[in-house]
Design a protein around this motif. Structure first.
Motif, PDB file in Angstrom:
ATOM      1  N   LYS A   1       0.805  -1.222   0.000  1.00 50.19           N
ATOM      2  CA  LYS A   1       0.000   0.000   0.000  1.00 50.19           C
ATOM      3  C   LYS A   1       0.840   1.275   0.000  1.00 50.19           C
ATOM      4  O   LYS A   1       0.316   2.359  -0.244  1.00 50.19           O
TER       5      LYS A   1
ATOM      6  N   ASN B   1     -10.128  -6.007  -1.121  1.00 50.91           N
ATOM      7  CA  ASN B   1     -11.040  -5.061  -1.765  1.00 50.91           C
ATOM      8  C   ASN B   1     -10.910  -5.058  -3.293  1.00 50.91           C
ATOM      9  O   ASN B   1     -11.566  -4.276  -3.974  1.00 50.91           O
TER      10      ASN B   1
ATOM     11  N   GLY C   1      -8.688  -3.914  -5.297  1.00 54.20           N
ATOM     12  CA  GLY C   1      -8.093  -2.760  -5.954  1.00 54.20           C
ATOM     13  C   GLY C   1      -6.838  -3.139  -6.716  1.00 54.20           C
ATOM     14  O   GLY C   1      -6.624  -2.732  -7.859  1.00 54.20           O
ATOM     15  N   ASN C   2      -6.000  -3.975  -6.080  1.00 54.24           N
ATOM     16  CA  ASN C   2      -4.730  -4.360  -6.670  1.00 54.24           C
ATOM     17  C   ASN C   2      -4.943  -5.185  -7.942  1.00 54.24           C
ATOM     18  O   ASN C   2      -4.388  -4.869  -8.999  1.00 54.24           O
TER      19      ASN C   2
ATOM     20  N   ALA D   1      -5.737  -8.404   6.100  1.00 50.65           N
ATOM     21  CA  ALA D   1      -5.966  -7.305   5.148  1.00 50.65           C
ATOM     22  C   ALA D   1      -6.896  -7.743   4.013  1.00 50.65           C
ATOM     23  O   ALA D   1      -7.315  -6.925   3.199  1.00 50.65           O
ATOM     24  N   MET D   2      -7.207  -9.036   3.970  1.00 53.40           N
ATOM     25  CA  MET D   2      -8.122  -9.546   2.944  1.00 53.40           C
ATOM     26  C   MET D   2      -9.455  -9.971   3.542  1.00 53.40           C
ATOM     27  O   MET D   2     -10.246 -10.650   2.873  1.00 53.40           O
TER      28      MET D   2
HETATM   29  C1  LIG Z   1      -4.580  -4.398   1.355  1.00 53.35           C
HETATM   30  C2  LIG Z   1      -3.864  -5.708   1.290  1.00 53.35           C
HETATM   31  C3  LIG Z   1      -4.303  -6.768   0.461  1.00 53.35           C
HETATM   32  C4  LIG Z   1      -5.559  -6.687  -0.372  1.00 53.35           C
HETATM   33  O1  LIG Z   1      -5.464  -5.799  -1.450  1.00 53.35           O
HETATM   34  P1  LIG Z   1      -6.778  -5.280  -2.204  1.00 53.35           P
HETATM   35  O2  LIG Z   1      -6.304  -4.274  -3.165  1.00 53.35           O
HETATM   36  O3  LIG Z   1      -7.671  -4.702  -1.140  1.00 53.35           O
HETATM   37  O4  LIG Z   1      -7.410  -6.471  -2.852  1.00 53.35           O
HETATM   38  C5  LIG Z   1      -3.536  -7.928   0.420  1.00 53.35           C
HETATM   39  N1  LIG Z   1      -2.443  -8.067   1.185  1.00 53.35           N
HETATM   40  C6  LIG Z   1      -2.007  -7.095   2.010  1.00 53.35           C
HETATM   41  C7  LIG Z   1      -0.800  -7.338   2.851  1.00 53.35           C
HETATM   42  C8  LIG Z   1      -2.696  -5.876   2.091  1.00 53.35           C
HETATM   43  O5  LIG Z   1      -2.253  -4.918   2.930  1.00 53.35           O
END
Ligand SMILES: *Cc1c(COP(=O)(O)O)cnc(C)c1O
Length: 430
Positions: free
Chosen positions: A107, A250, A252-253, A301-302
């Motif tokens: 992020k 989410n 986004g990635n 985070a998922m």
């Molecule tokens: C935010 C995050 C994700 C998920 O990413 P999205 O873009 O929300 O799908 C996966 N792994 C880590 C370590 C994150 O911080």
């Protein structure tokens, strides 16, 4: 470049407006009006370009002339000021390490690019001071705090659930000071999130402060994630039949990866790797989109029940289910599978994955089982030391901490506790 609202395709905004507002006035997510393909020659000549030059070509059309080239170059330089190595683990299995930034999770890139863009628009002088208000379950808070530290004209207020983020994550949000304030909420992440949403609708607060959010719905956090796929592709030895496995929350990635493909990065397939929060896996199996409340896992985070960026993916495929399923596969894995694969990969390759990357690895293996001729890359989205307790328990050994993490744990935590919305409001009005 103009952006339209996914709730109303007649509503257009500039890039600047989309960055400042986050969401369109009708609460729709912003989506670019056009996605221009880069010429084949760009991809053939990538080796002669710097990281920042590649980033510039990937993003220039989405920014247009709203940030002058010299300023945009500076923002991209800062955003990409660390490494994004692709490491070969096994035959056809590579890992793209996205944890070499200041807060050791992917992020950082989105947060830094957004801080640079918003900082520029404030410096230009027509919007005044801005408060970035954000709730975090872990990684977002640290990346946003770090990215926005010392940016003139921006105050950052981060809400996090007391006792529910890891020690390292907490130190990353509570030790910076200056324009960053951490508010510790006696409750769960959902309550932090609810308070933030309420504040955005509160007229009294609106009169006193200009609020904006910094989560992945903001185009300036979402779009720069395309850079990973350009930079990874450049490093691959085998550039045919490339599949990326993306640990997703989410979405986004992975959506940024699909944008990179749309711009011409020769990627054949994507795997959306999920933990027990499997709404998209179920959707691809059944064509029914049925969000559920999130459940807690070790890849926290998922832990998302209703992924906010999925509407953008549907827009990319013009809501055609068959097209979407031809390009994206999805698998979901529980905590036991995640833990055992962390151990297995460590025993076999001496490589330590974090729980999020491990879900990505599992997703890639599931796809390769039936598609052996593909060349796979999974994204390692956080450094394993951010999840120290889990990893040490799984591997049954002590993990050596990098020096900057040891320095961080010596720093003093500074936060204010709040109990309810009234206390948040009082804080924002003072
Ligand atoms: C935010 C995050 C994700 C998920 O990413 P999205 O873009 O929300 O799908 C996966 N792994 C880590 C370590 C994150 O911080």
């Amino acid at each position: 470049m103009r952006y339209f609202s996914l709730n109303n395709k007649e509503h257009f905004s500039s890039f600047e407006d989309a960055v400042i507002k986050g969401l369109a006035p009708d609460k729709g997510l912003y989506f670019p009006e056009e996605i221009k393909k880069l010429p084949d020659s760009f991809f053939r000549n990538m080796d002669s370009l710097s990281k920042a030059e590649i980033g510039y070509h990937a993003i220039e059309n989405f920014v247009g002339d709203e940030i002058p080239k010299a300023e945009l170059d500076k923002i991209i330089e800062t955003t990409l000021d660390f490494d994004f190595p692709v490491v070969k683990l096994e035959e056809n299995v590579n890992v793209l390490e996205l944890f070499h930034g200041p807060t050791m999770a992917f992020k950082d890139v989105g947060a830094r690019f957004m801080a640079g863009s918003l900082g520029y628009f404030i410096k230009k002088g027509n919007i005044g001071k801005v408060t970035v208000l954000v709730a975090t379950s872990g990684d977002t808070g640290g990346a946003v705090a770090n990215g926005f530290l010392d940016v003139d004209g921006i105050d950052v207020v981060i809400l996090y659930p007391k006792g529910k983020v890891s020690e390292i994550q907490e130190k990353q949000l509570t030790t910076l000071g200056k324009n960053i304030t951490a508010l510790e909420v006696n409750g769960a992440f959902d309550e932090c999130q609810a308070m933030v949403k309420k504040a955005f609708l509160d007229e009294e607060i609106q009169q006193k402060r200009k609020l904006t959010s910094a989560n992945s719905i903001n185009v300036a956090r979402w779009l720069p994630q395309m850079f990973y796929y350009f930079l990874a592709y450049r490093q691959l030895e085998q550039k045919e039949k490339v599949v990326f496995s993306v640990p997703s929350g989410n979405f986004g990635n992975i959506c940024a990866g699909l944008m990179a493909k749309e711009m011409g990065v020769p990627i054949t397939h994507f795997v959306a790797a999920n933990n027990a929060n499997d709404v998209v896996t179920r959707y691809l199996d059944s064509e029914k989109y049925d969000p559920k409340p999130s459940v807690q896992t070790i890849s926290n985070a998922m832990d998302v029940g209703s992924p906010s960026n999925f509407v953008r993916i549907q827009e990319l495929f013009k809501n055609n289910f068959k097209d979407l399923r031809n390009i994206i596969s999805s698998y979901s894995f529980d905590d036991d599978q995640t833990k055992s694969v962390i151990k297995q990969v460590y025993d076999k390759n001496g490589y330590v994955m974090d729980p999020h990357g491990a879900v990505g690895y599992l997703g890639l293996q599931a796809f390769l089982e039936k598609n052996r001729d593909y060349n796979g890359v999974f994204l390692e989205t956080a450094h394993p030391v951010k999840f120290l307790e889990t990893i040490e328990a799984v591997l049954n050994k002590k993990i050596e901490l990098p020096e900057d993490i040891r320095a961080l744990s010596r720093k003093e935590k500074k936060s204010e506790e709040i109990r309810d919305y009234e206390e948040l409001k009082a804080f924002l009005l003072h």
